[in-house]
Write an enzyme that holds these catalytic residues in place. Structure first.
Site, short mmCIF file in Angstrom:
data_model
loop_
_atom_site.label_atom_id
_atom_site.label_comp_id
_atom_site.label_asym_id
_atom_site.label_seq_id
_atom_site.Cartn_x
_atom_site.Cartn_y
_atom_site.Cartn_z
N PHE A 295 -8.01 -16.55 -4.04
CA PHE A 295 -8.45 -15.33 -4.21
C PHE A 295 -8.91 -14.94 -5.85
CE2 PHE A 295 -6.57 -10.60 -5.09
CZ PHE A 295 -7.58 -9.82 -4.43
N HIS B 2 0.75 -1.25 -0.02
CA HIS B 2 0.02 0.37 -0.03
C HIS B 2 0.81 1.17 -0.04
CE1 HIS B 2 -3.24 -2.87 1.55
NE2 HIS B 2 -3.90 -2.19 0.58
N ASP C 97 -5.95 5.40 -0.87
CA ASP C 97 -5.23 4.81 0.25
C ASP C 97 -4.11 5.65 0.95
OD1 ASP C 97 -6.05 1.89 0.60
OD2 ASP C 97 -5.00 1.24 -1.11
N GLN D 251 -3.62 -17.14 -3.67
CA GLN D 251 -3.95 -16.72 -4.67
C GLN D 251 -4.89 -17.58 -5.58
OE1 GLN D 251 -2.42 -13.59 -5.63
NE2 GLN D 251 -2.09 -13.93 -3.54
N HIS E 73 1.20 1.56 -5.72
CA HIS E 73 -0.04 1.01 -5.68
C HIS E 73 -1.29 2.07 -6.08
CE1 HIS E 73 -3.66 -1.00 -4.72
NE2 HIS E 73 -3.97 -0.04 -3.77
#
Length: 617
Positions: free
Chosen positions: A506, A296, A337, A503, A300
């Protein structure tokens, strides 16, 4: 309607369910009552349904009864009005036309098998006197959570369009000199000027409109070329286009070109901000991102901004009813973010952090991001020289703020499945034109959310790099949670988390289904993105199971992060990278399969035994 008439059953005003009267005086009540009428024992509608269909409808009714319209409330839909009596709500929405009401009823008839609704009774749409209006405002405010007369969705969209059109008209009459000043302005950010001639030439190609519009745009490469300022460069190129693209080209040795010959958004002209102000805004926002966060961080943010732009160019712009919407969603991508601490909402709530206490455990970080960003440009001590909204009129500023707040709050991952279902519902119940007219903001919110989870949908080597960055940040959080005796959040335990399975799950349950829905809205997503997601999923599935639990080599970067926070930035960075290089030289850092994928190869269906090092964990 025919079914109801044939059955000889007049419309009933209410139903008793478990001795509780449910009537159609509210949207929620009507939904429950209509389903009850369809399922009424002995009715032809009930007999026409199969047992599984009757069970399905009863489950829908139970959802309404148990959860009300809470899901819609959380998504910013019409749920907040679903429980307000129509007689009172009618006073709120007096301008809503009878024709619109009939269209709503007609759609309900179509969806529920032409159930007879009868003539709509007066629901409070008549003219009311001043005393009644004041009383209505009190009731709506105190008991319905509605401040004053709240616009319908259609009115809000119409208001936004009128605001933008009025602004453009006044600019054409009175602001010609201002527009010319923006067009003639030659402002190059110092970060650009400091770059070498070679770097500028490379960036000229990287920051071209054509390349910025590509799904496979490599933001990691941009971060290196730009000297660690990817958000500034992408934001300047896009939000300042086409003028910024003209200056980027000419200052890097390109042929002179008229800005009118280049593609671009023209936001600087529409909203009268200078490129110096724009770059000041971008520089400030980028500075708020913690570059020590593996995931983050400012890279990003730049990635999400470019991905939103790419989706707009794939057809998302067709769902934008006014420039102010596309401008707002791109600002939201930049802000989404800001000041992320590297520890997620679950950590904040479990740790009872100051942020969690301030925002009452609800979308803690998302509320913080948007609040922090607006304080920087609108707060009492804010620097107005970086406020890209400063020359907007108050109505425009309110519209932008509303869109951005709504969009960033939708990036709360706990809303993911509800958002996917909401978009499915729109596709089922509305045609394309209706979605464009009445739900453009919903589509834009969905686009921002998908941009935020787009890493597994990007080609190699990007999806691999982002995976390791994300897990490194998760593992650092897990270490902190263990240290503090807090519950370890999912995927944050480095001793238990499988890189492969994290992954596979996800992509299978979150990314692929969500993008399949987006592909129904934007067909180019199906052509451009879906095959990459499938290839990446196959890649992870073909990796051998983890033999034993080891620490990820990317955690070395988090070692650098911890040391950097102790004031040893450069030493920690070198130490972390040295460990990564050492692991890679031994076959680690993702192993041979990872490097092969980075070169464009996919693993064989039956890959050899993985002898990779720690990164494959």
């Amino acid at each position: 309607k025919g079914v109801g008439a044939a059955a000889g059953r007049p419309r009933r005003a209410s139903y008793a369910i478990n001795d509780l009267k449910i009537d159609s005086s509210t949207q929620w009540g009507e939904g429950v009552a209509v389903i009850e009428s369809v399922l009424e024992p002995g009715s032809k509608t009930a007999e026409a349904l199969s047992p599984s269909q009757r069970l399905g409808l009863r489950n829908v009714q139970l959802l309404l009864l148990r959860h009300g319209a809470g899901g819609m409330d959380s998504l910013g839909g019409n749920g907040s009005h679903a429980h307000i009596p129509r007689a009172l709500l009618g006073r709120l929405n007096r301008s809503r036309s009878d024709e619109t009401q009939k269209n709503v009823v007609k759609r309900g008839n179509d969806i529920l098998g032409a159930i007879y609704h009868g003539d709509e009774s007066d629901d409070g749409m008549s003219v009311i006197n001043e005393e009644d209006e004041e009383s209505s405002r009190y009731l709506l405010s105190h008991f319905g959570g509605v401040q004053g007369r709240k616009r319908t969705v259609e009115e809000t969209k119409s208001k936004v369009k009128k605001v933008v059109m009025a602004h453009a008209f006044m600019t054409s009459l009175m602001g010609a000199s201002s527009r010319n000043r923006v067009k003639d302005e030659v402002y190059m950010p110092p970060e650009w000027e400091r770059l070498s001639s070679d770097a500028k030439r490379k960036l000229r190609d990287v920051l071209s409109w054509e390349n910025l519009s590509k799904w496979e745009f490599n933001v990691l490469e941009l971060s290196e070329l730009s000297g660690g300022n990817p958000l500034l460069m992408v934001g300047w190129a896009l939000l300042g286009s086409p003028i910024s693209l003209k200056h980027i080209s000419e200052s890097s040795g390109g042929d002179p070109v008229m800005s009118s010959q280049l593609e671009g958004y023209g936001f600087d002209t529409s909203f009268s901000f200078s490129h110096q102000t724009l770059c000041g805004f971008l520089r400030t926002m980028e500075g708020e991102y913690d570059r020590n966060n593996p995931y983050h961080n400012n890279i990003h943010a730049a990635d999400v901004l470019q991905t939103v732009h790419s989706l707009l160019q794939m057809g998302g712009k067709d769902f934008v009813s006014a420039d102010i919407q596309s401008f707002s969603i791109m600002l939201a991508a930049i802000m989404h973010d800001v000041a992320h601490p590297g520890y997620n909402n679950a950590y904040q709530v479990n740790a009872k952090s100051d942020l969690a206490l301030r925002y009452n455990d609800i979308s803690v970080l998302e509320n913080m991001h948007v609040s922090r960003a607006f304080n920087l440009i609108m707060g009492h001590d804010s620097d107005q020289s970086i406020n890209v909204l400063s020359r907007m009129n108050p109505a425009q500023q309110l519209s932008v703020r509303k869109i951005i707040i709504d969009a960033i709050l939708h990036t709360d991952m706990t809303k993911h499945f509800a958002m996917v279902d909401q978009m499915k519902g729109l596709l089922v119940s509305s045609d394309e034109e209706e979605i464009k007219k009445n739900h453009s903001v919903d589509v834009l919110n969905y686009m921002l959310h998908l941009a935020d989870i787009s890493n597994p949908a990007k080609p190699a080597p990007m999806f691999l790099e982002w995976t390791d960055r994300c897990l490194a940040e998760f593992f650092a959080q897990g270490d902190k949670e263990k240290e503090r005796g807090l519950p370890v959040s999912p995927l944050c335990d480095r001793d238990k988390t499988s890189r492969k399975q994290s992954q596979v799950g996800f992509i299978s349950f979150v990314v692929e289904p969500a993008y399949e829905v987006m592909a129904k809205v934007l067909p180019k997503v199906d052509e451009t993105v879906m095959h990459i997601i499938k290839d990446n999923l196959d890649y992870w599935k073909c990796l051998p199971e983890d033999k034993k639990k080891k620490k990820s080599s990317v955690a070395a970067k988090s070692v650098g992060k911890d040391k950097a926070k102790d004031g040893k930035d450069e030493e920690a960075e070198d130490d972390g990278m040295a460990k990564v290089e050492e692991e890679d030289s031994k076959g680690g850092g993702g192993g041979a399969e990872t490097k092969a994928e980075a070169q464009g190869r996919t693993p064989e269906k039956d890959p050899p035994e993985d002898k990779g090092g720690e990164a494959d964990q």
